[in-house]
Every structure is written in C-alpha cells, then in structure tokens.
Design an enzyme around this catalytic site. Structure first.
Site, short mmCIF file in Angstrom:
data_model
loop_
_atom_site.label_atom_id
_atom_site.label_comp_id
_atom_site.label_asym_id
_atom_site.label_seq_id
_atom_site.Cartn_x
_atom_site.Cartn_y
_atom_site.Cartn_z
N GLY A 12 0.78 -1.24 0.00
CA GLY A 12 0.00 0.00 0.00
C GLY A 12 0.81 1.28 0.00
N LEU A 91 -8.67 -8.95 -10.96
CA LEU A 91 -9.16 -8.30 -12.17
C LEU A 91 -10.62 -7.90 -11.99
CD1 LEU A 91 -7.65 -10.47 -15.05
CD2 LEU A 91 -7.00 -8.14 -14.39
N HIS A 108 0.27 1.46 -12.97
CA HIS A 108 0.98 0.27 -13.45
C HIS A 108 2.46 0.60 -13.61
CE1 HIS A 108 1.51 -3.59 -15.36
NE2 HIS A 108 2.23 -2.99 -16.29
C1 GRF Z 1 2.98 -0.86 -7.65
O1 GRF Z 1 4.19 -1.13 -8.31
C2 GRF Z 1 1.89 -0.57 -8.63
O2 GRF Z 1 2.35 0.10 -9.77
C3 GRF Z 1 1.40 -1.94 -8.99
O3 GRF Z 1 1.46 -2.66 -7.81
C4 GRF Z 1 2.44 -2.10 -6.94
C5 GRF Z 1 1.76 -1.76 -5.66
O4 GRF Z 1 2.65 -1.27 -4.71
N1 GRF Z 1 0.08 -1.88 -9.57
P1 GRF Z 1 2.10 -0.63 -3.37
O5 GRF Z 1 1.24 -1.70 -2.70
O6 GRF Z 1 1.32 0.59 -3.74
O7 GRF Z 1 3.31 -0.30 -2.56
#
Ligand code: GRF
Length: 198
Positions: A12, A91, A108
């Site tokens: 998070g 998803l 992403h």
């Molecule tokens: C991030 O790299 C985001 O781009 C991807 O999942 C990861 C989540 O990281 N979708 P976090 O839980 O926000 O630290």
C-alpha cells in the site's frame, strides 16, 4: 469534498502516498474507504493506523461479476466519487467498469502499452529496455489497457536489479498518481479517441 475509494492487495505505498498528498494539502479529496481482497494486506493495517475506514472484502467462491457487485455496494455505501486501484491484484470485470464509467484509475509500473500484467519491472529488465517507468490510466475492460492519464520515465541502469529498478519507478508512481487523481477529480481533461488531453 470528493471521496476516494482505494483498493489494494499489498503493502500500500501508493495508497500512503495518496494519503500524504491529501494531508499536505496537495490533493483536495478525502479517502472514504480502503478496501482489500486480502484480509492480511499490510496496506489495510496502515489504513487503520491512519484512522481510515478499512475493509476486507473477500472474494472466495464468488464469480467475477458477483465480486464486482459486492465491491460496488461497498463503494456506493461510502459514496465514493473515484476508485483508485493501488496494487489491487484482482481483475475487475465489466460490471464494475460500467458502474464507475471513467471513474476508476489504476497505476501500473511500466510505460504502457509495454509490459502489461504481472512483474512489469522484471519484464522490462528482461527485454533490455533503456527506459522504464509507470503509467496512471483509466480502467477499461481489458488488462492495463485504458486511456493513459500520466506517465513518467526513468532510466534503466546497467547494474539494475528488479528491486533497484522497482524502487526508482515507485518514487515516480507516488508522484504521478496524485497528479492524475487531481486532474480527474477537477475534470480538467477531455478524452479524444484514446488521448487524455489535460
Ligand atoms: C505498484 O508497483 C503498482 O504500480 C502496482 O502494484 C504495486 C503496488 O505497490 N500496480 P504498493 O502496494 O502501492 O506499494
């Protein structure tokens, strides 16, 4: 005040960055609810420690449509204006996408449309690209395929590992996600075909 619903499955850090931007006054919004499909997601515990509403919405035994329906109920209950996926590893289907048209964002860790799906940073390293990065996009019914709102590029260094590259990208994720949220909340954009102008 516009109300955000944050969906996460992991540590998070993007959620925390959003919360920090709100606390600093750099993002005018409030986090109405943080939801995880995993009861033990560290991000859920962080949300609780920040005094935010944090809910586990498990999906065991539910079809995609049923799960989406469940999420929609919880999000509507909390009067969410914008849904922010922040490392949400389930998803979403058409039911959810149609319930929040142009109102679901995802972050992403690649320069889409390169390297959609899992382990984007590893895919980038294995492919040998010299620049990697991250993308905030609207969620449509495909995988990491919706209109692009913001991107940031970072160089790939010769000595990079998946961990060092991911860390460099993550710094940019934390910056552009808040920017993209502000743009969408303030309705300072328009979409022409696939291009988000604003
Ligand atoms: C991030 O790299 C985001 O781009 C991807 O999942 C990861 C989540 O990281 N979708 P976090 O839980 O926000 O630290």
């Amino acid at each position: 005040m516009k109300r955000l619903g944050v969906l996460l499955s992991g540590r998070g850090s993007n959620f925390e960055a959003i919360a920090r931007h709100i606390d600093n006054g750099q993002l005018e919004a409030e986090i109405a609810v943080v939801i995880s499909n995993l009861a033990d997601a560290p991000g859920l515990a962080t949300a609780r420690s920040l005094g935010l509403k944090a809910l586990w919405v498990g999906g065991k035994g539910l079809s995609r449509d049923q799960y989406d329906q469940r999420l929609i109920e919880v999000l509507q209950e909390h009067q969410v204006d914008l849904v922010c996926l922040a490392g949400f590893m389930r998803l979403l289907g058409p039911v959810m996408v149609q319930a929040f048209p142009e109102r679901i964002l995802n972050i992403h860790p690649s320069l889409l449309p390169a390297f959609p799906g899992l382990h984007a940073q590893r895919q980038a390293l294995e492919h040998g690209v010299k620049f990697a990065g991250c993308t905030v996009h609207f969620v449509d019914e495909g995988v990491d395929s919706g209109p692009i709102i913001r991107q940031a590029a970072v160089p790939v260094r010769d000595h990079d590992t998946e961990a060092t590259l991911s860390a460099r990208i993550l710094q940019q994720e934390h910056r552009i996600y808040a920017e993209a949220i502000a743009l969408v909340l303030n309705e300072e954009y328009r979409i022409e075909n696939r291009r988000v102008i604003g």
